[in-house]
Design a protein around this motif. Structure first.
Motif, PDB file in Angstrom:
ATOM      1  N   ASP A 114      55.445  73.976  53.857  1.00  0.00           N
ATOM      2  CA  ASP A 114      55.549  74.002  55.312  1.00  0.00           C
ATOM      3  C   ASP A 114      54.454  73.185  55.976  1.00  0.00           C
ATOM      4  N   GLY A 115      53.386  72.883  55.247  1.00  0.00           N
ATOM      5  CA  GLY A 115      52.296  72.088  55.785  1.00  0.00           C
ATOM      6  C   GLY A 115      51.456  71.519  54.657  1.00  0.00           C
ATOM      7  N   LEU A 116      50.751  70.426  54.955  1.00  0.00           N
ATOM      8  CA  LEU A 116      49.930  69.754  53.951  1.00  0.00           C
ATOM      9  C   LEU A 116      48.536  69.498  54.501  1.00  0.00           C
ATOM     10  N   VAL A 117      47.522  69.726  53.661  1.00  0.00           N
ATOM     11  CA  VAL A 117      46.146  69.345  53.968  1.00  0.00           C
ATOM     12  C   VAL A 117      45.730  68.372  52.872  1.00  0.00           C
ATOM     13  N   LEU A 118      45.581  67.106  53.229  1.00  0.00           N
ATOM     14  CA  LEU A 118      45.419  66.015  52.266  1.00  0.00           C
ATOM     15  C   LEU A 118      44.014  65.438  52.396  1.00  0.00           C
ATOM     16  N   SER A 119      43.211  65.625  51.365  1.00  0.00           N
ATOM     17  CA  SER A 119      41.801  65.246  51.434  1.00  0.00           C
ATOM     18  C   SER A 119      41.516  64.030  50.549  1.00  0.00           C
ATOM     19  N   ASN A 120      40.897  63.016  51.133  1.00  0.00           N
ATOM     20  CA  ASN A 120      40.455  61.820  50.402  1.00  0.00           C
ATOM     21  C   ASN A 120      41.518  61.300  49.440  1.00  0.00           C
ATOM     22  N   PRO A 121      42.706  60.978  49.937  1.00  0.00           N
ATOM     23  CA  PRO A 121      43.795  60.554  49.043  1.00  0.00           C
ATOM     24  C   PRO A 121      43.430  59.317  48.212  1.00  0.00           C
ATOM     25  N   TRP A 122      43.862  59.335  46.974  1.00  0.00           N
ATOM     26  CA  TRP A 122      43.594  58.251  46.022  1.00  0.00           C
ATOM     27  C   TRP A 122      44.644  57.163  46.182  1.00  0.00           C
ATOM     28  N   THR A 123      44.214  55.925  46.485  1.00  0.00           N
ATOM     29  CA  THR A 123      45.167  54.827  46.681  1.00  0.00           C
ATOM     30  C   THR A 123      44.912  53.655  45.743  1.00  0.00           C
TER      31      THR A 123
ATOM     32  N   LEU B  73      33.001  39.891  54.225  1.00  0.00           N
ATOM     33  CA  LEU B  73      33.679  38.939  55.102  1.00  0.00           C
ATOM     34  C   LEU B  73      35.077  38.583  54.608  1.00  0.00           C
ATOM     35  N   ARG B  74      35.426  39.062  53.414  1.00  0.00           N
ATOM     36  CA  ARG B  74      36.769  38.797  52.910  1.00  0.00           C
ATOM     37  C   ARG B  74      37.806  39.492  53.790  1.00  0.00           C
ATOM     38  N   PRO B  75      38.993  38.932  53.915  1.00  0.00           N
ATOM     39  CA  PRO B  75      40.049  39.650  54.642  1.00  0.00           C
ATOM     40  C   PRO B  75      40.444  40.905  53.883  1.00  0.00           C
ATOM     41  N   ALA B  76      40.885  41.903  54.602  1.00  0.00           N
ATOM     42  CA  ALA B  76      41.299  43.153  53.962  1.00  0.00           C
ATOM     43  C   ALA B  76      42.502  42.899  53.047  1.00  0.00           C
ATOM     44  N   PRO B  77      42.511  43.497  51.858  1.00  0.00           N
ATOM     45  CA  PRO B  77      43.642  43.297  50.955  1.00  0.00           C
ATOM     46  C   PRO B  77      44.887  43.984  51.489  1.00  0.00           C
ATOM     47  N   ALA B  78      46.032  43.521  51.046  1.00  0.00           N
ATOM     48  CA  ALA B  78      47.278  44.178  51.433  1.00  0.00           C
ATOM     49  C   ALA B  78      47.305  45.581  50.827  1.00  0.00           C
TER      50      ALA B  78
ATOM     51  N   PRO C 237      35.999  53.086  42.428  1.00  0.00           N
ATOM     52  CA  PRO C 237      37.069  52.263  42.978  1.00  0.00           C
ATOM     53  C   PRO C 237      36.542  50.947  43.520  1.00  0.00           C
ATOM     54  N   THR C 238      37.395  49.943  43.497  1.00  0.00           N
ATOM     55  CA  THR C 238      37.043  48.663  44.090  1.00  0.00           C
ATOM     56  C   THR C 238      36.831  48.851  45.585  1.00  0.00           C
ATOM     57  N   HIS C 239      35.709  48.375  46.099  1.00  0.00           N
ATOM     58  CA  HIS C 239      35.387  48.609  47.495  1.00  0.00           C
ATOM     59  C   HIS C 239      36.106  47.597  48.380  1.00  0.00           C
ATOM     60  N   SER C 240      36.706  48.088  49.440  1.00  0.00           N
ATOM     61  CA  SER C 240      37.351  47.212  50.401  1.00  0.00           C
ATOM     62  C   SER C 240      36.287  46.579  51.287  1.00  0.00           C
ATOM     63  N   PRO C 241      36.613  45.451  51.948  1.00  0.00           N
ATOM     64  CA  PRO C 241      35.663  44.866  52.898  1.00  0.00           C
ATOM     65  C   PRO C 241      35.242  45.859  53.973  1.00  0.00           C
ATOM     66  N   ASP C 242      36.181  46.682  54.463  1.00  0.00           N
ATOM     67  CA  ASP C 242      35.839  47.685  55.466  1.00  0.00           C
ATOM     68  C   ASP C 242      34.815  48.671  54.934  1.00  0.00           C
ATOM     69  N   ALA C 243      34.987  49.085  53.677  1.00  0.00           N
ATOM     70  CA  ALA C 243      34.053  50.040  53.076  1.00  0.00           C
ATOM     71  C   ALA C 243      32.669  49.420  52.920  1.00  0.00           C
ATOM     72  N   ILE C 244      32.625  48.150  52.519  1.00  0.00           N
ATOM     73  CA  ILE C 244      31.339  47.466  52.355  1.00  0.00           C
ATOM     74  C   ILE C 244      30.647  47.308  53.704  1.00  0.00           C
ATOM     75  N   ARG C 245      31.411  46.925  54.723  1.00  0.00           N
ATOM     76  CA  ARG C 245      30.819  46.783  56.061  1.00  0.00           C
ATOM     77  C   ARG C 245      30.292  48.111  56.573  1.00  0.00           C
ATOM     78  N   SER C 246      31.030  49.188  56.302  1.00  0.00           N
ATOM     79  CA  SER C 246      30.588  50.512  56.731  1.00  0.00           C
ATOM     80  C   SER C 246      29.281  50.897  56.055  1.00  0.00           C
TER      81      SER C 246
ATOM     82  N   ALA D  33      37.730  57.725  50.065  1.00  0.00           N
ATOM     83  CA  ALA D  33      38.237  57.869  51.434  1.00  0.00           C
ATOM     84  C   ALA D  33      38.181  56.544  52.175  1.00  0.00           C
ATOM     85  N   GLN D  34      37.111  55.768  51.956  1.00  0.00           N
ATOM     86  CA  GLN D  34      36.978  54.483  52.635  1.00  0.00           C
ATOM     87  C   GLN D  34      38.053  53.502  52.177  1.00  0.00           C
ATOM     88  N   VAL D  35      38.349  53.508  50.884  1.00  0.00           N
ATOM     89  CA  VAL D  35      39.406  52.632  50.369  1.00  0.00           C
ATOM     90  C   VAL D  35      40.753  53.050  50.942  1.00  0.00           C
ATOM     91  N   PHE D  36      40.986  54.372  50.997  1.00  0.00           N
ATOM     92  CA  PHE D  36      42.232  54.860  51.595  1.00  0.00           C
ATOM     93  C   PHE D  36      42.367  54.380  53.035  1.00  0.00           C
TER      94      PHE D  36
END
Length: 262
Positions: free
Chosen positions: A122-131, A184-189, A142-151, A219-222
């Protein structure tokens, strides 16, 4: 309130389960991720179950196939739907007063719930989903995304101690330059896994909330592959993957209770 330990069936195998009893008609089923046993990292899930049950909500935990005290082979989160369905059936049998069941999962347990579209819940609580395309069992880095590195660098630049380290020459300049270049890399698809999770969650008709730990790289990669404006996202500043610090555990508990009370 009491805690019951037992076994239940799943496709000819025995799975280990725990039920924290409570009189409420809304219950919580906790799904374990990776190779974790049902107590969770640092006994976090065991403590969460006890605290939620004290508030009147029965809580069911279990070891999926091949983990903890359960039989069988651990085939990973992508093939755990049968385990979750068997646990849900056992929960309803052992707590027949329960009319609504919410599921909580951290890391690839959250991913598994999304992939199965929250079927039966009936409901979901989804924490730090793995992507990440690899399974959570294969890697803890995990491989760090540009957003995660900038953060990460943004948080360091707000810390006077880090600035002082840089001025004193205590920072590896080559490593710093490499990190800036990577940021500075573009975010991956979005990965195909993230896309499958999104598609699964879109079929879910109940309420869902997505919890993200501010200091957790998973969480940052997600978040780098998800809609940042998603109103279901709740962020816990400074929290790590397993919500180890008392204030972060309290935040997690309040988020779960809020979902159960909706």
């Amino acid at each position: 309130m009491s805690r019951l330990q037992f076994h239940f069936g799943c496709r000819g195998l025995k799975l280990a389960g725990s039920l924290d009893t409570a009189p409420g008609i809304t219950g919580l089923l906790i799904v374990n991720g990776g190779n974790e046993i049902r107590s969770g990292a640092f006994s976090g899930q065991s403590q969460l179950a006890a605290n939620i049950a004290k508030k009147g909500f029965p809580v069911f935990r279990f070891d999926r196939r091949g983990t903890g005290d359960s039989e069988g082979e651990n085939r990973g989160f992508r093939k755990s739907t049968g385990d979750i369905e068997a646990a849900l059936e056992a929960f309803r049998a052992m707590a027949p007063q329960v009319e609504r069941v919410f599921a909580f999962g951290n890391c690839d347990a959250a991913s598994a719930l999304m992939l199965m579209g929250g079927s039966g819940f009936d409901g979901l609580v989804l924490s730090n989903p793995w992507t990440i395309e690899e399974t959570a069992e294969d890697t803890n880095t995990p491989t760090h995304s540009p957003d995660a590195i900038r953060s990460r660098y943004a948080s360091k630049l707000k810390d006077p101690r880090e600035i002082w380290r840089l001025l004193k020459g205590g920072v590896d300049v080559r490593k710093l330059a490499h990190g800036i270049k990577a940021s500075l890399r573009p975010a991956p698809a979005p990965s195909s896994l993230a896309q499958d999770m999104d598609a699964g969650l879109k079929t879910f008709g109940g309420n869902a909330r997505i919890l993200l730990s501010g200091a957790d790289r998973t969480a940052q990669v997600f978040e780098s592959s998800w809609d940042k404006a998603d109103l279901r996202i709740k962020r816990c500043t400074g929290a790590g993957h397993a919500y180890v610090e008392p204030e972060h555990r309290a935040w997690l508990e309040e988020q779960v209770l809020s979902a159960l009370r909706d």
